[in-house]
Scaffold this active site. Structure first.
Site, PDB file in Angstrom:
ATOM      1  N   ASP A 289       3.901   0.214  -3.035  1.00  0.00           N
ATOM      2  CA  ASP A 289       3.220  -0.525  -4.111  1.00  0.00           C
ATOM      3  C   ASP A 289       4.068  -0.476  -5.379  1.00  0.00           C
ATOM      4  O   ASP A 289       3.961   0.459  -6.143  1.00  0.00           O
ATOM      5  CB  ASP A 289       1.839   0.079  -4.342  1.00  0.00           C
ATOM      6  CG  ASP A 289       1.018  -0.716  -5.336  1.00  0.00           C
ATOM      7  OD1 ASP A 289       1.411  -1.847  -5.663  1.00  0.00           O
ATOM      8  OD2 ASP A 289      -0.012  -0.190  -5.801  1.00  0.00           O
ATOM      9  N   GLU A 323       1.559  -5.114 -13.503  1.00  0.00           N
ATOM     10  CA  GLU A 323       0.414  -5.548 -12.698  1.00  0.00           C
ATOM     11  C   GLU A 323      -0.657  -4.468 -12.664  1.00  0.00           C
ATOM     12  O   GLU A 323      -1.856  -4.740 -12.772  1.00  0.00           O
ATOM     13  CB  GLU A 323       0.869  -5.862 -11.260  1.00  0.00           C
ATOM     14  CG  GLU A 323      -0.230  -6.421 -10.354  1.00  0.00           C
ATOM     15  CD  GLU A 323      -1.064  -5.367  -9.638  1.00  0.00           C
ATOM     16  OE1 GLU A 323      -2.150  -5.704  -9.147  1.00  0.00           O
ATOM     17  OE2 GLU A 323      -0.654  -4.193  -9.589  1.00  0.00           O
TER      18      GLU A 323
HETATM   19 ZN   LIG Z   1       0.480  -3.396  -6.268  1.00  0.00          ZN
END
Ligand SMILES: [Zn+2]
Length: 464
Positions: A289, A323
């Site tokens: 991620d 993000e």
């Molecule tokens: Zn992410």
């Protein structure tokens, strides 16, 4: 073995379907790209470089600045037609230390992680009795007298699914738990980690405060520590916890969306956007991620670039800033590109680990569904099935359909994703190189086909 169906067979199936929206030369090059992508190490090299040379990259930190420099240098070295960076104002939250312990009745330490955006505690910590709730709604429904002066513990376990649908119902408590606890006079909020593992790593992630509600510190417990606390609470005597966080808001910083393009040969102003986010949480190195997403979309574009055949539309790789702390880079990107959004042919984001990709979803006009079915047929040799037409495209591009932009979702297998998500354990060794290669191959073919497709995708079905 799902890959035994040859592309030639898929090609034939695609061609025999009604009026192909792809020329023979586009279809033939699709096959060449597939062969090339399935032996390429490009995405692994990018991911290894990012996680090793940059590591954690929380927005606003030095790691974030080094990630931006790394992205610009890497994209330039890969030889894209244009590489540029657009400034984004991002928050800089500093994690600091995070310590918790049970002080009574059975004193022992707890493994925790501060939630992103949480305030810190006084040096001696916050100490109080714990009151447990099964989920956020039970806290909301509780009388104030049960909560006042206590540390709230929300004990909601996440379910494991390939598409990650166990995340949504549980993550609400991470975002809003501190506000709801503070409304009833709690002094801190802790929750069971939003994760599917049983390892002694806590899962961080963003939380929010609300105007006019007292800000209280918020942290996640590892799943085994949440189990331990729950067992102790069943013994009908008060359980007391001390929580110490060194977190603080350090004010705004400038980060960047970093962008690379292959200029289209026929329609250079029409954009096929493939995105990922460059920032990560700071506990691990952001391999899954979203280093994997960065590697997938960058290497996909590089595969197209290096095979020498130019796409008709421009392929734009966007590595979004910040993000994790609320789609900050995506919102800035949308605002900065308002004038050209009507030229975006389609957008997709890889932000769900390394894959493999098992399904193609879309949000396009009904008239283009046969074409999307053909794209799925061309992806079938890689193990991809056709999904539905209600895609949201991925987090950063999810705000584009409301402006009329078509999106696609290339569904990454997330069965194990939430074992590592937002933990210290999100590191390179958790990435399966074969899955990463397959995902990159799927993105390579998808981007190539979208950049050469002959049908309009608008207007799209309305967003619910
Ligand atoms: Zn992410």
């Amino acid at each position: 073995m799902r890959l035994t169906l040859t592309l030639s067979a898929a090609l034939l199936a695609a061609q025999t379907a009604l009026a192909t929206p792809f020329s023979d030369s586009v279809l033939q090059h699709t096959e060449e790209l597939r062969h090339h992508a399935m032996v390429s190490h490009q995405s692994w090299q990018i991911l290894e470089s990012l996680t090793t040379e940059v590591g954690p990259r929380l927005p606003g930190t030095d790691g974030d600045k080094r990630a931006v420099a790394w992205a610009k240098q890497t994209l330039n070295e890969l030889g894209f037609d244009r590489v540029y960076a657009e400034p984004v104002t991002v928050p800089h939250w500093h994690r600091g230390h995070a310590k918790a312990s049970i002080t009574a009745p059975f004193p022992q330490p707890l493994v925790i992680s501060a939630l992103g955006n949480s305030i810190g505690t006084p040096t001696a910590g916050v100490e109080a009795d714990v009151v447990a709730f099964a989920d956020l709604q039970q806290l909301i429904d509780a009388p104030r007298a049960d909560v006042e002066g206590k540390i709230v513990f929300i004990d909601n376990k996440m379910e494991r699914y390939r598409d990650g649908r166990g995340y949504g119902p549980v993550v609400k408590a991470r975002g809003k738990g501190a506000v709801e606890a503070a409304r009833k006079g709690a002094v801190a909020m802790m929750l069971r980690s939003v994760g599917t593992d049983s390892h002694r790593f806590a899962h961080t992630g963003m939380m929010r405060y609300a105007d006019g509600v007292t800000q209280i510190p918020a942290a996640a417990l590892s799943n085994p520590d949440a189990d331990q606390l729950a067992r102790m609470l069943k013994r009908s005597q008060p359980v007391r916890v001390n929580l110490q966080l060194g977190s603080e808001d350090r004010g705004p910083q400038t980060s960047y969306n970093v962008i690379a393009e292959i200029t289209g040969s026929h329609y250079p102003d029409e954009i096929v956007l493939i995105g990922a986010h460059l920032d990560s949480w700071d506990e691990g190195t952001g391999a899954l991620d979203d280093g994997a997403g960065v590697a997938i979309v960058t290497a996909a574009a590089k595969h197209i670039l290096e095979r020498g055949k130019r796409p008709q539309r421009t392929i734009r790789v966007v590595l979004f800033a910040a993000e994790e702390v609320g789609l900050v880079g995506a919102k800035a990107y949308k605002a900065a590109h308002q004038q050209e959004l009507d030229k975006f042919y389609i957008a997709a984001e890889a932000d769900f680990g390394a894959g493999p990709i098992y399904r193609l979803d879309s949000r396009v006009n009904d008239s283009a569904l046969p074409m999307m079915d053909q794209v799925a047929t061309l992806l079938a040799p890689l193990g991809v099935a056709r999904g539905g037409n209600t895609s949201w495209g991925g987090p950063d591009v999810s705000i584009l359909p409301e402006a009329g932009v078509p999106v696609a979702g290339l569904a990454l297998d997330g069965t194990d994703y939430f074992d590592f998500h937002h933990t210290a354990d999100d590191t390179l060794d958790k990435v399966d190189p074969e899955a990463l290669r397959q995902s990159t191959a799927v993105y390579t073919l998808y981007a190539w086909l979208m950049a050469n497709a002959q049908q309009p995708l608008r207007p799209i079905p309305p967003v619910e």
